[in-house]
Design a protein around this motif. Structure first.
Motif, PDB file in Angstrom:
ATOM      1  N   ASP A  59      -3.683   5.191   5.263  1.00 17.28           N
ATOM      2  CA  ASP A  59      -5.012   4.354   5.680  1.00 17.28           C
ATOM      3  C   ASP A  59      -5.747   4.463   6.532  1.00 17.28           C
ATOM      4  OD1 ASP A  59      -4.512   2.888   2.931  1.00 17.28           O
ATOM      5  OD2 ASP A  59      -3.403   1.453   3.366  1.00 17.28           O
ATOM      6  N   ARG A  60      -5.059   4.587   7.232  1.00 18.84           N
ATOM      7  CA  ARG A  60      -5.103   4.813   9.097  1.00 18.84           C
ATOM      8  C   ARG A  60      -6.196   6.740   9.184  1.00 18.84           C
ATOM      9  NH1 ARG A  60      -2.046   2.982  14.628  1.00 18.84           N
ATOM     10  NH2 ARG A  60      -4.551   2.976  16.358  1.00 18.84           N
ATOM     11  N   TYR A  61      -4.727   7.624   8.855  1.00 19.35           N
ATOM     12  CA  TYR A  61      -4.890   8.771   9.277  1.00 19.35           C
ATOM     13  C   TYR A  61      -5.698   9.891   7.715  1.00 19.35           C
ATOM     14  CZ  TYR A  61      -1.989   7.110  13.514  1.00 19.35           C
ATOM     15  OH  TYR A  61      -1.793   6.273  14.377  1.00 19.35           O
ATOM     16  N   GLY A 108      -1.968   9.702  -2.596  1.00 18.89           N
ATOM     17  CA  GLY A 108      -2.826  10.490  -4.368  1.00 18.89           C
ATOM     18  C   GLY A 108      -4.042   9.390  -5.511  1.00 18.89           C
ATOM     19  N   VAL A 109      -2.593   8.404  -5.361  1.00 16.51           N
ATOM     20  CA  VAL A 109      -3.380   7.411  -6.564  1.00 16.51           C
ATOM     21  C   VAL A 109      -4.494   6.409  -5.700  1.00 16.51           C
ATOM     22  CG1 VAL A 109      -3.115   4.628  -7.118  1.00 16.51           C
ATOM     23  CG2 VAL A 109      -1.418   6.487  -7.811  1.00 16.51           C
ATOM     24  N   PRO A 110      -4.833   6.418  -4.458  1.00 19.29           N
ATOM     25  CA  PRO A 110      -5.937   6.025  -3.591  1.00 19.29           C
ATOM     26  C   PRO A 110      -6.508   6.580  -3.509  1.00 19.29           C
ATOM     27  CG  PRO A 110      -4.089   5.635  -2.568  1.00 19.29           C
ATOM     28  CD  PRO A 110      -2.959   6.320  -3.582  1.00 19.29           C
ATOM     29  N   ALA A 305      -0.115   1.536 -15.982  1.00 20.84           N
ATOM     30  CA  ALA A 305       0.320   1.013 -14.430  1.00 20.84           C
ATOM     31  C   ALA A 305      -0.465   1.203 -12.879  1.00 20.84           C
ATOM     32  CB  ALA A 305       2.096   1.104 -14.102  1.00 20.84           C
ATOM     33  N   GLN A 306      -0.711   2.332 -12.814  1.00 23.17           N
ATOM     34  CA  GLN A 306      -0.860   2.591 -11.838  1.00 23.17           C
ATOM     35  C   GLN A 306      -2.904   2.421 -12.090  1.00 23.17           C
ATOM     36  OE1 GLN A 306      -0.098   7.364 -11.047  1.00 23.17           O
ATOM     37  NE2 GLN A 306       1.530   6.610 -10.781  1.00 23.17           N
ATOM     38  N   LEU A 307      -3.507   2.180 -12.486  1.00 25.47           N
ATOM     39  CA  LEU A 307      -4.690   1.716 -13.316  1.00 25.47           C
ATOM     40  C   LEU A 307      -4.361   0.446 -12.243  1.00 25.47           C
ATOM     41  CD1 LEU A 307      -6.265   3.422 -16.305  1.00 25.47           C
ATOM     42  CD2 LEU A 307      -7.963   4.039 -13.948  1.00 25.47           C
ATOM     43  N   GLY A 308      -3.672  -0.661 -12.766  1.00 27.12           N
ATOM     44  CA  GLY A 308      -3.200  -1.370 -12.689  1.00 27.12           C
ATOM     45  C   GLY A 308      -3.306  -1.857 -10.516  1.00 27.12           C
ATOM     46  N   VAL A 309      -2.902  -0.999 -10.218  1.00 24.89           N
ATOM     47  CA  VAL A 309      -2.649  -0.690  -8.750  1.00 24.89           C
ATOM     48  C   VAL A 309      -4.418   0.042  -8.047  1.00 24.89           C
ATOM     49  CG1 VAL A 309      -1.733   0.522  -6.648  1.00 24.89           C
ATOM     50  CG2 VAL A 309      -0.586  -0.183  -9.045  1.00 24.89           C
ATOM     51  N   THR A 310      -4.716   0.415  -8.900  1.00 27.59           N
ATOM     52  CA  THR A 310      -5.553   0.191  -7.979  1.00 27.59           C
ATOM     53  C   THR A 310      -7.355  -0.669  -7.676  1.00 27.59           C
ATOM     54  OG1 THR A 310      -6.752   1.809 -10.126  1.00 27.59           O
ATOM     55  CG2 THR A 310      -5.566   3.132  -8.334  1.00 27.59           C
ATOM     56  N   ARG A 311      -6.826  -1.229  -8.783  1.00 25.55           N
ATOM     57  CA  ARG A 311      -7.328  -2.323  -8.985  1.00 25.55           C
ATOM     58  C   ARG A 311      -7.211  -3.722  -8.950  1.00 25.55           C
ATOM     59  NH1 ARG A 311      -9.034   0.302 -15.560  1.00 25.55           N
ATOM     60  NH2 ARG A 311     -10.451   1.653 -14.558  1.00 25.55           N
ATOM     61  N   ALA A 312      -6.017  -3.277  -8.527  1.00 24.63           N
ATOM     62  CA  ALA A 312      -5.692  -4.991  -7.813  1.00 24.63           C
ATOM     63  C   ALA A 312      -5.711  -4.952  -6.374  1.00 24.63           C
ATOM     64  CB  ALA A 312      -3.699  -4.576  -7.745  1.00 24.63           C
ATOM     65  N   ALA A 313      -6.314  -3.933  -5.798  1.00 27.55           N
ATOM     66  CA  ALA A 313      -6.812  -4.311  -4.280  1.00 27.55           C
ATOM     67  C   ALA A 313      -8.137  -2.811  -4.090  1.00 27.55           C
ATOM     68  CB  ALA A 313      -5.727  -3.711  -3.604  1.00 27.55           C
ATOM     69  N   ASP A 314      -9.318  -3.649  -3.006  1.00 32.16           N
ATOM     70  CA  ASP A 314     -10.393  -2.899  -3.498  1.00 32.16           C
ATOM     71  C   ASP A 314     -10.081  -1.938  -1.569  1.00 32.16           C
ATOM     72  OD1 ASP A 314     -11.784  -3.783  -5.299  1.00 32.16           O
ATOM     73  OD2 ASP A 314     -12.626  -5.204  -4.820  1.00 32.16           O
ATOM     74  N   VAL A 315      -9.014  -3.315  -0.517  1.00 32.56           N
ATOM     75  CA  VAL A 315      -9.197  -2.575   0.380  1.00 32.56           C
ATOM     76  C   VAL A 315      -7.423  -2.248   0.554  1.00 32.56           C
ATOM     77  CG1 VAL A 315     -11.341  -3.446   2.036  1.00 32.56           C
ATOM     78  CG2 VAL A 315      -8.741  -5.011   2.045  1.00 32.56           C
ATOM     79  N   ASP A 316      -6.937  -1.291   2.023  1.00 36.34           N
ATOM     80  CA  ASP A 316      -5.704  -1.361   1.957  1.00 36.34           C
ATOM     81  C   ASP A 316      -5.070  -0.825   0.305  1.00 36.34           C
ATOM     82  OD1 ASP A 316      -4.883  -2.282   4.674  1.00 36.34           O
ATOM     83  OD2 ASP A 316      -5.601  -4.484   3.340  1.00 36.34           O
ATOM     84  N   ARG A 317      -5.720   0.161  -0.095  1.00 35.26           N
ATOM     85  CA  ARG A 317      -5.199   0.740  -1.211  1.00 35.26           C
ATOM     86  C   ARG A 317      -3.718   1.646  -1.168  1.00 35.26           C
ATOM     87  NH1 ARG A 317     -10.825   2.388  -4.627  1.00 35.26           N
ATOM     88  NH2 ARG A 317     -10.817   0.182  -5.464  1.00 35.26           N
ATOM     89  N   GLY A 318      -3.554   2.046   0.499  1.00 36.44           N
ATOM     90  CA  GLY A 318      -2.716   3.091   0.521  1.00 36.44           C
ATOM     91  C   GLY A 318      -1.251   2.391   0.582  1.00 36.44           C
ATOM     92  N   ALA A 319      -1.833   0.664   1.674  1.00 40.68           N
ATOM     93  CA  ALA A 319      -0.087   0.100   1.490  1.00 40.68           C
ATOM     94  C   ALA A 319      -0.048  -0.129   0.278  1.00 40.68           C
ATOM     95  CB  ALA A 319      -0.727  -1.106   2.517  1.00 40.68           C
ATOM     96  N   ALA A 320      -0.806  -1.004  -0.939  1.00 38.29           N
ATOM     97  CA  ALA A 320      -0.846  -1.359  -2.226  1.00 38.29           C
ATOM     98  C   ALA A 320      -0.079   0.055  -3.121  1.00 38.29           C
ATOM     99  CB  ALA A 320      -2.385  -1.647  -3.174  1.00 38.29           C
ATOM    100  N   SER A 321      -0.629   1.083  -3.086  1.00 35.50           N
ATOM    101  CA  SER A 321      -0.025   2.251  -3.015  1.00 35.50           C
ATOM    102  C   SER A 321       1.814   2.266  -2.703  1.00 35.50           C
ATOM    103  CB  SER A 321      -0.471   3.500  -3.104  1.00 35.50           C
ATOM    104  OG  SER A 321       0.643   5.000  -3.570  1.00 35.50           O
ATOM    105  N   ALA A 322       1.896   1.974  -1.381  1.00 37.42           N
ATOM    106  CA  ALA A 322       3.341   1.703  -0.800  1.00 37.42           C
ATOM    107  C   ALA A 322       4.136   0.911  -1.209  1.00 37.42           C
ATOM    108  CB  ALA A 322       2.853   1.652   0.897  1.00 37.42           C
ATOM    109  N   VAL A 323       3.507  -0.279  -1.445  1.00 39.43           N
ATOM    110  CA  VAL A 323       4.349  -1.610  -2.179  1.00 39.43           C
ATOM    111  C   VAL A 323       4.785  -0.854  -4.239  1.00 39.43           C
ATOM    112  CG1 VAL A 323       4.241  -3.777  -3.351  1.00 39.43           C
ATOM    113  CG2 VAL A 323       3.457  -3.228  -0.795  1.00 39.43           C
ATOM    114  N   TYR A 324       3.374   0.333  -4.485  1.00 39.29           N
ATOM    115  CA  TYR A 324       4.332  -0.455  -5.808  1.00 39.29           C
ATOM    116  C   TYR A 324       5.762   0.878  -6.072  1.00 39.29           C
ATOM    117  CZ  TYR A 324       3.411   2.323 -10.477  1.00 39.29           C
ATOM    118  OH  TYR A 324       3.669   2.312 -11.614  1.00 39.29           O
ATOM    119  N   PHE A 325       4.736   2.180  -5.599  1.00 39.57           N
ATOM    120  CA  PHE A 325       6.034   3.329  -5.049  1.00 39.57           C
ATOM    121  C   PHE A 325       7.766   3.133  -4.600  1.00 39.57           C
ATOM    122  CE2 PHE A 325       1.816   5.861  -6.395  1.00 39.57           C
ATOM    123  CZ  PHE A 325       2.237   6.412  -7.679  1.00 39.57           C
TER     124      PHE A 325
END
Length: 377
Positions: A59-61, A108-110, A305-325
């Motif tokens: 998300d940051r780099y 990868g997902v975001p 499920a991975q589509l659910g992850v991408t559609r659950a967050a518009d920002v901080d997608r790396g953080a959302a992906s981290a929670v998921y994985f």
């Protein structure tokens, strides 16, 4: 997408490179089936832990920097696994592999959502999942066949070529995408996403599929070596060819666009339950058909499920992906060990029961979401 898909495939090939050769590892190091399964569990658990670092890092780099760096770092511990003089040392190198992989996976997902989905929709996630399937085939069938001819050490060591090639290609071909994390707030997004109910539903769904799938394919090789089947390691590993069903990924992504990821997830849960039931009789055709259903259901459920992850967050997608994985692989690490204990005591029926329980939990989570929103599935 070629460089990115090669990177994803190489990561998945390394992740499960020991799964089809668990019996050989057990003989080499004189360990039980459940302990041999730890070569999967430690990778998956380390991946779950590393996700908390790599997701906010991307998300940051930047996603590209994360993906390329992780692919390059994966080379050394892969060689280390091939040279390991003892089982404990092998587990250490497998753990290091697991700590590298989230840079490829959680970013990868975001990256798919930001770089590819705007143009080709759910198909992009389907292509991504299909690349993971290809990696899984290489890591399972390819390693098993090479191990039969060259020995498992050479088979594992040659895999290091894949992440090295992917790192070079991705550095040259991947485009940078904007990141959204606030400076100084790498983990603020993680805290926000832990309170995101849509993300947690997607996480529960994906985790259940992963637990069930890892358990089935980790211990079916032991079942195939025993009567009435009696296959050798190379022949038994051919069951992993069923992974080719993951080539339906793009079509599954289009279906998710039409019916929604939650309905696709529920349909996949039902198909997986039917598949598990078909594996119970001591019949090779029934076992193969059941595993085919389980495989198709798993890739459909994971895509959903991975589509659910991408559609659950518009920002901080790396953080959302981290929670998921982190949760996905944390639960999955148990999928390589708990079904092993069930196998040792109850045989294949015990493995199947652990899968049914995981699917039931995911079904309750998805159906409760519909009930709370007043919808019908």
């Amino acid at each position: 997408m070629v460089g990115f898909l090669l990177g994803a495939a190489s990561m998945f090939a390394v992740t499960y490179s020991t799964q089809a050769i668990l019996p050989q590892l057990g003989k080499t190091f004189d360990v039980s089936p459940a302990h041999a399964g730890l070569t999967i569990s430690v990778v998956v658990f380390a991946l779950a832990c590393g996700a908390w670092i790599w997701g906010p890092f991307s998300d940051r780099y930047g996603r590209k920097r994360s993906i390329v760096l992780a692919s390059a770092l994966l080379v050394a511990p892969t060689v280390g696994v091939a040279l390991a003089p003892s089982f404990d040392v092998l587990l250490v190198f497998r753990t290091l592999q697991g700590l590298c992989m989230p840079g490829l996976l959680t970013a990868g997902v975001p990256y798919v959502a930001e770089a590819f989905e705007p143009r080709i929709g759910g198909r992009a996630m389907g292509y991504y999942v299909a690349s993971l399937v290809a990696g899984g085939l290489i890591g399972r069938v390819g390693v098993a066949l090479l191990a039969a001819g060259l020995g498992w050490r050479w088979a594992i060591g040659l895999l290091a070529v894949l992440p090295l090639s992917a790192a070079v290609l991705m550095q040259r071909s991947l485009v940078n995408v904007p990141t959204s994390a606030e400076r100084g707030g790498m983990f603020r997004g993680v805290r926000r996403q832990l309170r995101n109910p849509s993300l947690l539903r997607a996480t529960a769904t994906g985790s259940a599929f992963f637990f069930m799938f890892v358990g089935c394919f980790s211990y079916v090789v032991y079942r195939l070596e025993r009567p009435p089947f009696g296959f050798g390691p190379a022949a038994g590993s051919l069951v992993f060819v069923l992974w080719i069903l993951g080539a339906a990924g793009p079509a599954i992504g289009r279906l998710a666009d039409r019916i929604g990821w939650e309905r696709l997830g529920l349909s996949a849960l039902a198909l997986a339950a039917i598949g598990l039931a078909l594996t119970l009789p001591e019949s090779l055709p029934s076992l193969v058909l059941g595993l085919a259903f389980v495989t198709l259901a798993n890739f459909s459920g994971v895509t959903a499920a991975q589509l659910g992850v991408t559609r659950a967050a518009d920002v901080d997608r790396g953080a959302a992906s981290a929670v998921y994985f982190s949760l996905y692989y944390g639960v999955g690490s148990l999928g390589a060990y708990v079904p092993g204990l069930a196998w040792e005591r109850y045989g294949w029926a015990g493995v199947a029961v652990t899968g049914f329980v995981a699917l039931a939990v995911a079904g309750v989570v998805l159906l409760s979401a519909y009930a709370s929103n007043g919808r019908s599935p």
